[in-house]
Design a protein around this motif. Structure first.
Motif, short mmCIF file in Angstrom:
data_model
loop_
_atom_site.label_atom_id
_atom_site.label_comp_id
_atom_site.label_asym_id
_atom_site.label_seq_id
_atom_site.Cartn_x
_atom_site.Cartn_y
_atom_site.Cartn_z
N UNK A 111 5.03 18.39 17.76
CA UNK A 111 5.35 17.05 17.80
C UNK A 111 4.06 16.11 17.32
N UNK A 112 3.08 16.26 17.95
CA UNK A 112 1.86 15.38 17.73
C UNK A 112 1.37 15.35 16.29
N UNK A 113 1.32 16.71 15.84
CA UNK A 113 0.72 16.94 14.63
C UNK A 113 1.73 17.07 13.50
N UNK A 114 3.15 16.87 13.81
CA UNK A 114 4.16 16.70 12.89
C UNK A 114 4.21 15.28 12.66
N UNK A 115 4.16 14.43 13.91
CA UNK A 115 4.08 12.92 13.52
C UNK A 115 2.97 12.40 12.61
N UNK A 116 1.73 12.94 12.96
CA UNK A 116 0.64 12.63 12.26
C UNK A 116 0.94 12.95 10.66
N UNK A 117 1.33 14.18 10.53
CA UNK A 117 1.73 14.52 9.05
C UNK A 117 2.68 13.77 8.46
N UNK A 118 3.87 13.18 9.18
CA UNK A 118 4.73 12.20 8.59
C UNK A 118 4.24 10.83 8.43
N UNK A 208 0.80 28.73 16.87
CA UNK A 208 2.03 28.47 16.10
C UNK A 208 2.66 27.20 16.10
N UNK A 209 2.29 26.35 17.35
CA UNK A 209 2.26 24.87 17.53
C UNK A 209 1.59 24.21 16.47
N UNK A 210 0.50 24.65 16.09
CA UNK A 210 -0.26 23.87 14.84
C UNK A 210 0.24 24.27 13.48
N UNK A 211 0.66 25.34 13.33
CA UNK A 211 1.16 25.66 12.17
C UNK A 211 2.51 24.96 11.82
N UNK A 217 7.85 19.12 7.52
CA UNK A 217 8.13 18.29 6.51
C UNK A 217 8.32 16.91 6.72
N UNK A 218 8.46 16.11 5.69
CA UNK A 218 8.45 14.69 5.80
C UNK A 218 9.62 14.20 6.49
N UNK A 220 11.37 11.85 10.07
CA UNK A 220 11.30 11.88 11.45
C UNK A 220 11.89 13.24 12.03
N UNK A 221 12.86 13.62 11.11
CA UNK A 221 13.47 15.04 11.47
C UNK A 221 12.67 16.07 11.48
N UNK A 222 11.67 16.10 10.60
CA UNK A 222 10.59 16.99 10.76
C UNK A 222 10.16 17.30 11.81
N UNK A 223 9.61 16.21 12.31
CA UNK A 223 8.86 16.35 13.94
C UNK A 223 9.69 16.80 14.76
N UNK A 224 11.00 16.60 15.13
CA UNK A 224 11.89 17.45 16.00
C UNK A 224 11.86 18.80 15.64
N UNK A 225 12.01 19.21 14.61
CA UNK A 225 12.25 20.51 14.07
C UNK A 225 10.89 21.55 14.23
N UNK A 226 9.70 20.62 13.99
CA UNK A 226 8.30 21.32 14.30
C UNK A 226 8.17 21.35 15.76
N UNK A 227 8.79 20.57 16.60
CA UNK A 227 8.49 20.66 17.94
C UNK A 227 9.50 21.95 18.47
#
Length: 254
Positions: A111-118, A208-211, A217-218, A220-227
């Motif tokens: 979630x952390x890296x996903x939000x930073x990506x978004x 796996x978490x970092x990957x 994906x861009x 906010x939905x991508x953050x949840x999917x990543x987590x």
């Protein structure tokens, strides 16, 4: 349709392989983010202690309660400390720790890296001259690889303490007698196996978490999917690694 999904999975496996190879390449190249590694060790290790303590203690009590009736049928309740020691040190401590960490730490990293990506913070780090992969990925994977074995040893100790309290309540076995049987049963190979297994679990959770977060994906939905994907994939791989390690150790013992 099916072939397209297979192709997507194969491409994803290729990307993951490239991601892992990049991690090992960046691992040995300066600069080294020691401060961030220590910070992540604190976030992953110290902040997980309350949950790990409670889970490990309950695991020891529950497994002891479940094992007692079976041993009572054969009049072998005196073997209870030995049985608990083997089960906790060889399997339960590293496995329970890894599963708890996959749910707590793996989802946090994704979630952390996903939000930073978004929010394009990773792109901003590249523009400012910071290597985001080394700062975000290498530090977190190293921290999980180091801290999960330490947490696993702690879980084993807490689990044995919970088991001792349960045994003392029912059989009035002394503290010294209980742990004499524990250390007579547990071998160096058991401890070494548990530590190495926990290190593999930690690396899996981190990578796996970092990957999943780094390649989310861009939106906010991508953050949840990543987590969510980080937790599911980590747990799946942990069970596979558990079985592989058991097979290897059994071959060594044989």
């Amino acid at each position: 349709m099916i072939s397209k999904k297979i192709d997507q999975k194969l491409i994803q496996l290729g990307d993951l392989h490239h991601f892992i190879m990049r991690f090992f390449k960046e691992l040995f190249m300066p600069p080294y983010e020691f401060k961030e590694i220590i910070n992540q060790c604190y976030e992953i290790g110290v902040k997980s202690l309350p949950l790990i303590s409670l889970t490990g203690f309950i695991t020891g009590i529950v497994f002891t309660n479940q094992s007692r009736p079976s041993l009572e049928d054969f009049g072998a309740t005196a073997m209870l400390p030995s049985l608990i020691a083997i089960a906790i040190v060889r399997a339960l401590a590293p496995l329970v720790t890894a599963l708890i960490a996959a749910g707590k730490v793996g989802s946090n990293i994704g979630a952390e890296l996903g939000s930073m990506k978004v929010t394009e913070q990773i792109d901003a780090m590249e523009v400012s001259g910071t290597n985001p992969f080394k700062f975000l990925v290498v530090s977190r994977v190293l921290a999980t690889t180091v801290m999960i074995p330490i947490l696993s040893c702690y879980t084993g100790f807490v689990g044995l303490m919970g088991s001792f309290l349960n045994v003392y309540q029912h059989e009035s076995v002394s503290f010294i007698s209980f742990f004499d049987q524990v250390f007579e049963t547990v071998t160096f190979l058991d401890i070494f196996q548990a530590i190495i297994k926990a290190a593999f679990f930690g690396f899996t959770i981190g990578i796996v978490g970092c990957y999943q977060g780094y390649n989310s994906s861009k939106g906010t939905e991508g953050v949840g999917k990543a987590a969510n994907a980080a937790v599911v994939a980590s747990m799946f791989l942990i069970f596979i690694e558990e079985q592989l390690v058991v097979m290897i150790v059994q071959a060594i013992r044989g």
